[in-house]
Design a protein around this motif. Structure first.
Motif, short mmCIF file in Angstrom:
data_model
loop_
_atom_site.label_atom_id
_atom_site.label_comp_id
_atom_site.label_asym_id
_atom_site.label_seq_id
_atom_site.Cartn_x
_atom_site.Cartn_y
_atom_site.Cartn_z
N ALA A 280 -42.89 14.18 42.53
CA ALA A 280 -42.17 15.03 43.47
C ALA A 280 -40.68 14.71 43.41
N GLU A 281 -40.36 13.44 43.35
CA GLU A 281 -38.95 13.05 43.26
C GLU A 281 -38.34 13.50 41.94
N LEU A 282 -39.09 13.36 40.85
CA LEU A 282 -38.60 13.85 39.56
C LEU A 282 -38.36 15.36 39.60
N ALA A 283 -39.28 16.10 40.18
CA ALA A 283 -39.11 17.55 40.31
C ALA A 283 -37.90 17.86 41.18
N ALA A 284 -37.79 17.17 42.30
CA ALA A 284 -36.71 17.42 43.25
C ALA A 284 -35.33 17.21 42.64
N GLN A 285 -35.22 16.18 41.81
CA GLN A 285 -33.92 15.90 41.18
C GLN A 285 -33.58 16.90 40.08
N GLN A 286 -34.53 17.75 39.71
CA GLN A 286 -34.29 18.68 38.61
C GLN A 286 -34.49 20.16 39.00
N LEU A 287 -34.78 20.42 40.27
CA LEU A 287 -34.98 21.78 40.74
C LEU A 287 -34.03 22.10 41.88
N ALA A 288 -33.64 23.36 41.97
CA ALA A 288 -32.82 23.81 43.10
C ALA A 288 -33.62 23.61 44.38
N GLY A 289 -32.94 23.24 45.43
CA GLY A 289 -33.60 23.04 46.72
C GLY A 289 -34.02 21.61 46.96
N GLY A 290 -34.04 20.79 45.90
CA GLY A 290 -34.33 19.37 46.04
C GLY A 290 -35.66 19.06 46.69
N LEU A 291 -35.72 17.89 47.30
CA LEU A 291 -36.97 17.39 47.87
C LEU A 291 -37.51 18.28 48.99
N PRO A 292 -36.69 18.86 49.85
CA PRO A 292 -37.26 19.75 50.86
C PRO A 292 -38.04 20.92 50.25
N ALA A 293 -37.52 21.51 49.19
CA ALA A 293 -38.22 22.63 48.53
C ALA A 293 -39.53 22.15 47.90
N VAL A 294 -39.48 21.01 47.25
CA VAL A 294 -40.68 20.46 46.61
C VAL A 294 -41.73 20.13 47.68
N ARG A 295 -41.31 19.52 48.77
CA ARG A 295 -42.25 19.16 49.84
C ARG A 295 -42.89 20.40 50.47
N ARG A 296 -42.13 21.52 50.57
CA ARG A 296 -42.72 22.76 51.09
C ARG A 296 -43.87 23.22 50.21
N VAL A 297 -43.70 23.09 48.91
CA VAL A 297 -44.76 23.48 47.98
C VAL A 297 -45.95 22.53 48.10
N LEU A 298 -45.68 21.23 48.09
CA LEU A 298 -46.76 20.24 48.08
C LEU A 298 -47.48 20.13 49.42
N ASP A 299 -46.74 20.14 50.51
CA ASP A 299 -47.33 19.88 51.81
C ASP A 299 -47.82 21.15 52.52
N ASP A 300 -47.09 22.24 52.32
CA ASP A 300 -47.40 23.47 53.05
C ASP A 300 -47.92 24.59 52.14
N HIS A 301 -47.98 24.33 50.85
CA HIS A 301 -48.37 25.36 49.87
C HIS A 301 -47.50 26.61 50.01
#
Length: 177
Positions: free
Chosen positions: A67-88
């Motif tokens: 998740a951290e690797l994705a966050a550092q390489q995607l727009a929106g960072g960790l909040p965007a990644v966490r929305r996908v992982l935690d809230d689908h």
């Protein structure tokens, strides 16, 4: 408590790789090929697929690390990644990546769960056969990595910020470097 003494304090798969360098090299080479080699899927997208599968498998170490690797390489960072992982919540993702995450989750549940319809939906959303192939292989590989980490009850890092530092290192140097 870990099931075996790996003779080092490194958390998760890092400790296992230090324990068995002979098996670490091919595992790192596979991660490098799947997640960092040139591809029409970005590194961040591929890391998100790895994190998504790891989350579905309840593998905390791999979920947080990728998740951290994705966050550092995607727009929106960790909040965007966490929305996908935690809230689908895939509202910020492309139709193609959303369809590929669906395929990855089907692989996670069992290879035979992937259907002609799920593959057709990925194609319709713009995924190429190579992207579908790579998604299936990432998902299958991460089922193995997750089971490796959790099957030996590896420990989590003492410092949660270590995920961020490790991700920065992998982004700069690659897996196993």
């Amino acid at each position: 408590m870990p099931h075996i003494d790996v003779g080092n304090d490194a958390p998760g798969i890092l400790g296992l790789m230090r324990f068995r360098p002979r098996t670490a090299d091919p595992l790192n080479d596979l991660a490098e090929a799947l997640l960092r080699a040139p591809s029409t899927l970005t590194r961040g997208e591929r890391e998100l697929i790895a994190a998504y599968v790891s989350r579905g498998n309840n593998c905390t170490f791999c979920t947080n690390g990728h998740a951290e690797l994705a966050a550092q390489q995607l727009a929106g960072g960790l909040p965007a990644v966490r929305r996908v992982l935690d809230d689908h919540d895939v509202s910020g993702l492309s139709d193609k990546l959303t369809a590929l995450l669906t395929v990855a989750d089907l692989v996670r549940r069992g290879g035979r769960e992937v259907t002609q319809e799920s593959v057709a939906a990925a194609r319709k959303a713009g995924a190429t056969d190579v992207e579908i192939h790579d998604t299936v292989l990432i998902a299958a590989a991460f089922c193995m990595y997750n089971r490796y980490v959790d099957g030996l009850a590896t420990r989590l890092p003492d410092d949660p910020d270590s995920y961020r530092r490790n991700a920065a290192h992998v982004i700069e140097h690659g897996y196993g470097k």
